[in-house]
Design an enzyme around this catalytic site. Structure first.
Site, short mmCIF file in Angstrom:
data_model
loop_
_atom_site.label_atom_id
_atom_site.label_comp_id
_atom_site.label_asym_id
_atom_site.label_seq_id
_atom_site.Cartn_x
_atom_site.Cartn_y
_atom_site.Cartn_z
N ARG A 1 0.91 -1.25 0.00
CA ARG A 1 0.03 0.02 -0.03
C ARG A 1 0.90 1.03 0.09
O ARG A 1 1.74 1.13 0.96
CB ARG A 1 -0.79 -0.03 1.15
CG ARG A 1 -1.89 0.84 1.35
CD ARG A 1 -2.85 1.21 2.77
NE ARG A 1 -1.87 1.40 3.84
CZ ARG A 1 -1.67 0.39 4.67
NH1 ARG A 1 -2.27 -0.55 4.83
NH2 ARG A 1 -0.94 1.01 5.89
N HIS B 1 -1.89 4.64 6.60
CA HIS B 1 -2.75 3.24 7.10
C HIS B 1 -4.22 4.05 7.11
O HIS B 1 -5.02 3.41 6.40
CB HIS B 1 -2.51 3.10 8.47
CG HIS B 1 -3.47 2.18 9.29
ND1 HIS B 1 -3.47 1.02 8.94
CD2 HIS B 1 -4.39 2.66 10.27
CE1 HIS B 1 -4.60 0.36 9.84
NE2 HIS B 1 -5.00 1.36 10.29
N TYR C 1 6.97 5.79 9.42
CA TYR C 1 7.54 4.36 9.56
C TYR C 1 7.56 3.72 8.24
O TYR C 1 8.20 2.67 8.27
CB TYR C 1 6.59 3.71 10.41
CG TYR C 1 5.08 3.89 9.89
CD1 TYR C 1 4.66 3.14 8.88
CD2 TYR C 1 4.18 4.94 10.71
CE1 TYR C 1 3.32 3.53 8.64
CE2 TYR C 1 2.99 5.28 10.02
CZ TYR C 1 2.44 4.27 9.19
OH TYR C 1 1.05 4.61 8.70
C1 LIG Z 1 -8.66 -5.61 17.93
C2 LIG Z 1 -7.98 -4.52 17.16
N1 LIG Z 1 -7.02 -3.69 17.79
C3 LIG Z 1 -6.41 -2.71 17.33
C4 LIG Z 1 -7.24 -2.15 16.40
C5 LIG Z 1 -6.37 -0.77 15.66
N2 LIG Z 1 -5.94 -1.14 14.48
C6 LIG Z 1 -6.72 -0.62 13.24
S1 LIG Z 1 -6.21 -1.12 11.87
C7 LIG Z 1 -4.82 -1.89 12.43
C8 LIG Z 1 -3.58 -2.55 11.99
C9 LIG Z 1 -4.11 -3.56 10.94
O1 LIG Z 1 -3.08 -4.12 10.12
P1 LIG Z 1 -3.47 -5.44 9.37
O2 LIG Z 1 -4.14 -6.36 9.89
O3 LIG Z 1 -2.10 -5.67 8.52
O4 LIG Z 1 -4.46 -4.70 7.93
P2 LIG Z 1 -3.96 -3.25 7.47
O5 LIG Z 1 -4.84 -2.36 8.08
O6 LIG Z 1 -2.72 -3.30 6.98
O7 LIG Z 1 -4.78 -3.54 6.01
C10 LIG Z 1 -4.82 -1.78 14.02
C11 LIG Z 1 -3.62 -2.01 15.06
C12 LIG Z 1 -8.22 -2.71 15.80
N3 LIG Z 1 -8.93 -2.07 14.79
N4 LIG Z 1 -8.65 -3.89 16.31
#
Ligand SMILES: Cc1ncc(C[n+]2csc(CCOP(=O)(O)OP(=O)(O)O)c2C)c(N)n1
Lengths: 354, 335
Positions: free
Chosen positions: A250, A254, A263
């Site tokens: 991506r 985020h 980062y």
């Molecule tokens: C249980 C939970 N913990 C923390 C968060 C906060 N949070 C939202 S997105 C994210 C990162 C997600 O990363 P990934 O699974 O790799 O998906 P991406 O966003 O990169 O598509 C976090 C920590 C959340 N939404 N749910």
């Protein structure tokens, strides 16, 4: 482990075919291109709308169009989709309207509601919670005797959560017709995959559950499409779940609320944009095949713009949110505490008391 | 903000979130056994920047970017805590604490009682919470009652920068697990003087923010600022309110609450969490037990509804407003 799970590809970054065993029709090629361009146009527009304060925080997916469009294109009419907050290219391809997606980011619950007949679950906001749901929905189809399947989308970070493991284990034990579609975009917010896990691949996590797993070039829309199709057909035949790891990238933040320069190496993002971008490589391929036609492309882009402008208008002219919606969808039949709270609040709003 | 005034103490003007950072930094400088763990707490400084700069100051061994797994973060912290460290675990939002709930419920909170104090869990779980910042769904949950209901864990909620640092330091020093809830809407709402050095605000003590005669208004977290507006406007109407900021939801400050009610005879409690089973009920029960005969009107609550926190287009309808609080105060004084 990387050797055990080689990345499958049909077309490289330069637009050369690296696997000619698949039959690519002109129709398929153009269809995929249109869908990806539509998704990218929506994504760019949404980022702009957020910057102008016309929607809330938004989660961009630019760079992941092939992973989402390719996989969603392999689904059939009555299948189930369990997306996250970032999978709008997938939900769009599977049947959400653009304005529904925009309403979601405008803080409207209406943005969770799919059109009739489309089994699209609301975006999962807590990480990985949708995986067991997909297993359950798939199991239900199996028990009902249909050949419908479910697909769950999730990121690399999601594979650290317990729900990921529980969802996969149940699917494996019960041979649920489900496809676990991972988009490995390198990061979970600021945490790079090397810090997220010591595993070299996501695909290898399927081994623990004796589940078929594949790694695919997530920026190659054809590889994604054909691999997902295989997994879906296998599931329809009653042969159980598959884990697909689509390796992608991506470019941006985020969400629009964070600063990726803290980062994520922006130079590297730029390089990837030039080297492996899913749309660019398809353009290159089409050019080499003599299929490239500037006029056609202009016309497609115009259609996308028009559709999206119309959706923005719809979103912004949508009826005002109704306060009753807070109360009226909590239970099917009203319960007294909520009824009482509702009456008290509404009468106060009308200025009837005190 | 606070009733305390500091003389000859070096202070900085800080926001609430900066005061949280300052509290951790102050303690980490003094004690090597304090660790910070959580998602994005290192390089990114936390999604709200609450751990900003700590990784550069204390290194990646002490400010640890964890995998994305709340049960893992809390469970591992428990293991660290029973074995000589003092972890500060960050939940990115209180709404994402649910995967960790089992670890908190079945272990953090009862290891001391299960082992007759042989083991204890001196850890802090920090969690931003609350609505009003147009966050996506689930991010705004304020579910403090899940934790006040859980024997063996203290629940602390600052409403201003001074208290945030002092309460956080007290929480870190506490030998038992503390849930430290940080009101997101107040994170950057205003600045206040915060002493540069170490100090504590005692856990279990409420603050009397304004003194009054007619009604006791009780709030915590971001609802304190809502209550403050209502109380100021009421004083213009000649109603004298005593405003209490609870600061700790478990254990409640029995003395301050009861003394105030004995004086005013009327009570309005404000919280943004759903009304049923909310922490306000325990405040009412306490008053019922200890000051029933002093009451001159039924106690009332201004709370969130028994509905999931709505999408942000409707969040201002859900959250208590100064108008709703004023309405309740008027009802109490005209009963
Ligand atoms: C249980 C939970 N913990 C923390 C968060 C906060 N949070 C939202 S997105 C994210 C990162 C997600 O990363 P990934 O699974 O790799 O998906 P991406 O966003 O990169 O598509 C976090 C920590 C959340 N939404 N749910």
């Amino acid at each position: 482990m990387e050797n055990k799970f080689p990345i499958r590809q049909v077309m490289d970054g330069e637009g050369n075919l690296t696997d000619s065993s698949y039959h690519l029709t002109e129709e398929l090629i153009k269809e995929m291109y249109k869908k990806m361009l539509r998704a990218r146009t929506l994504d760019k527009k949404s980022v702009n709308l957020q910057r102008q304060g016309r929607i809330g925080t938004y989660a961009p997916f630019e760079g992941q169009e092939a992973a989402q469009v390719g996989s969603a294109s392999a689904l059939g009419e009555g299948d189930w989709m369990f997306p996250t907050y970032r999978d709008h290219a997938a939900t769009l391809t599977f049947g959400h309207s653009v304005s529904t997606i925009m309403l979601y980011w405008k803080g409207r619950v209406e943005g969770c509601v799919p059109p009739d007949g489309k089994n699209i679950f609301p975006p999962a906001v807590p990480i990985a919670t949708q995986l067991p749901h997909a297993t359950g929905a798939a199991l239900a189809e199996k028990r009902k005797g249909t050949d419908r399947v479910a697909i769950a989308y999730f990121g690399d970070g999601a594979t650290s959560e317990g729900d990921f493991h529980e969802g996969l284990n149940f699917a494996s034990v019960f041979k649920a017709p489900v496809v676990f579609f991972n988009q490995n975009n390198g990061y979970a917010i600021s945490v790079p995959i090397e810090k997220q896990m010591n595993s070299k691949t996501i695909a290898q996590k399927g081994l623990a559950y004796d589940m078929d797993s594949v790694r695919v070039d997530g920026n190659d829309v054809f590889a994604v499409y054909f691999e997902t199709q295989k997994a879906i057909e296998k599931a329809r035949r009653g042969e159980g779940p598959t884990l697909i790891e689509a390796v992608t990238w991506r470019y941006g933040a985020h969400t629009t609320a964070d600063d990726p320069t803290k980062y994520r190496d922006q130079e590297l993002s730029l390089e990837k944009r030039n080297q492996i971008d899913p749309l660019l490589r398809l353009e290159r391929y089409m050019e080499k095949q003599g299929m490239w036609d500037a006029a056609w492309m202009e016309q497609v882009l115009k259609q996308c713009d028009e559709e999206i402008e119309k959706a923005v208008w719809e979103m912004e002219n949508y009826p005002e949110p109704d306060v009753n919606d807070i109360f009226d969808h909590v239970f099917k039949e009203p319960v007294w505490p909520l009824e009482r709270q509702k009456e008290a609040y509404l009468s106060q709003k009308r200025g009837e008391t005190v | 903000m606070t009733t305390k005034t500091m003389t000859e103490v070096k202070t900085n003007k800080l926001t609430l979130v900066q005061a949280v950072t300052d509290g951790m930094r102050t303690m980490m400088k003094e004690h090597d056994d304090i660790l910070v763990l959580g998602e994005d707490v290192g390089q990114n400084g936390g999604v709200f920047r609450a751990t900003e700069g700590l990784v550069h100051e204390f290194g990646e061994d002490r400010v640890i970017d964890t995998p994305l797994a709340e049960a893992g973060i809390v469970g591992t912290s428990i293991g660290l805590a029973i074995n000589g460290f003092r972890p500060i675990a960050e939940m990115q939002f209180l709404g994402f604490v649910y995967p960790a709930y089992e670890q908190i419920m079945t272990h953090a909170s009862r290891i001391r009682s299960r082992t007759m104090s042989k083991f204890s869990v001196p850890m802090v779980i920090r969690a931003p919470y609350g609505g009003g910042i147009r966050a996506p769904e689930i991010h705004s949950d304020s579910v403090e009652a899940l934790f006040t209901h859980m024997p063996g864990i203290k629940v602390v909620v600052p409403s201003n920068p001074y208290d945030a640092k002092g309460l956080l330091i007290a929480a870190i020093e506490d030998p038992d697990p503390v849930l430290f809830m940080e009101p997101m809407r107040s994170y950057r709402a205003f600045k206040a003087d915060v002493p540069e050095s170490k100090y504590t605000v005692e856990i279990g003590k409420a603050a009397t923010l304004t003194e009054g005669e007619d009604v006791t208004v009780i709030a915590w977290g971001n609802m304190v600022s809502v209550a403050q507006k209502a109380v100021e406007q009421m004083s213009g109407d000649g109603v004298s309110c005593e405003l209490l900021d609870l600061r700790t939801l478990y254990p409640l400050d029995r003395e301050t609450i009861v003394e105030s009610v004995k004086k005013t005879g009327r009570v309005v409690i404000i919280h943004e969490a759903p009304e049923t089973g909310g922490a306000g009920n325990d405040v009412m029960a306490l008053i019922n037990d200890e000051a029933f005969l002093y009451l001159r009107a039924p106690m009332t609550k201004v709370a969130g509804f028994d509905a999931p926190f709505p999408f942000f287009a409707l969040e201002e309808e859900y959250l208590p407003t100064p108008a709703r609080v004023k309405h309740a105060i008027k009802e109490a004084v005209t009963f």
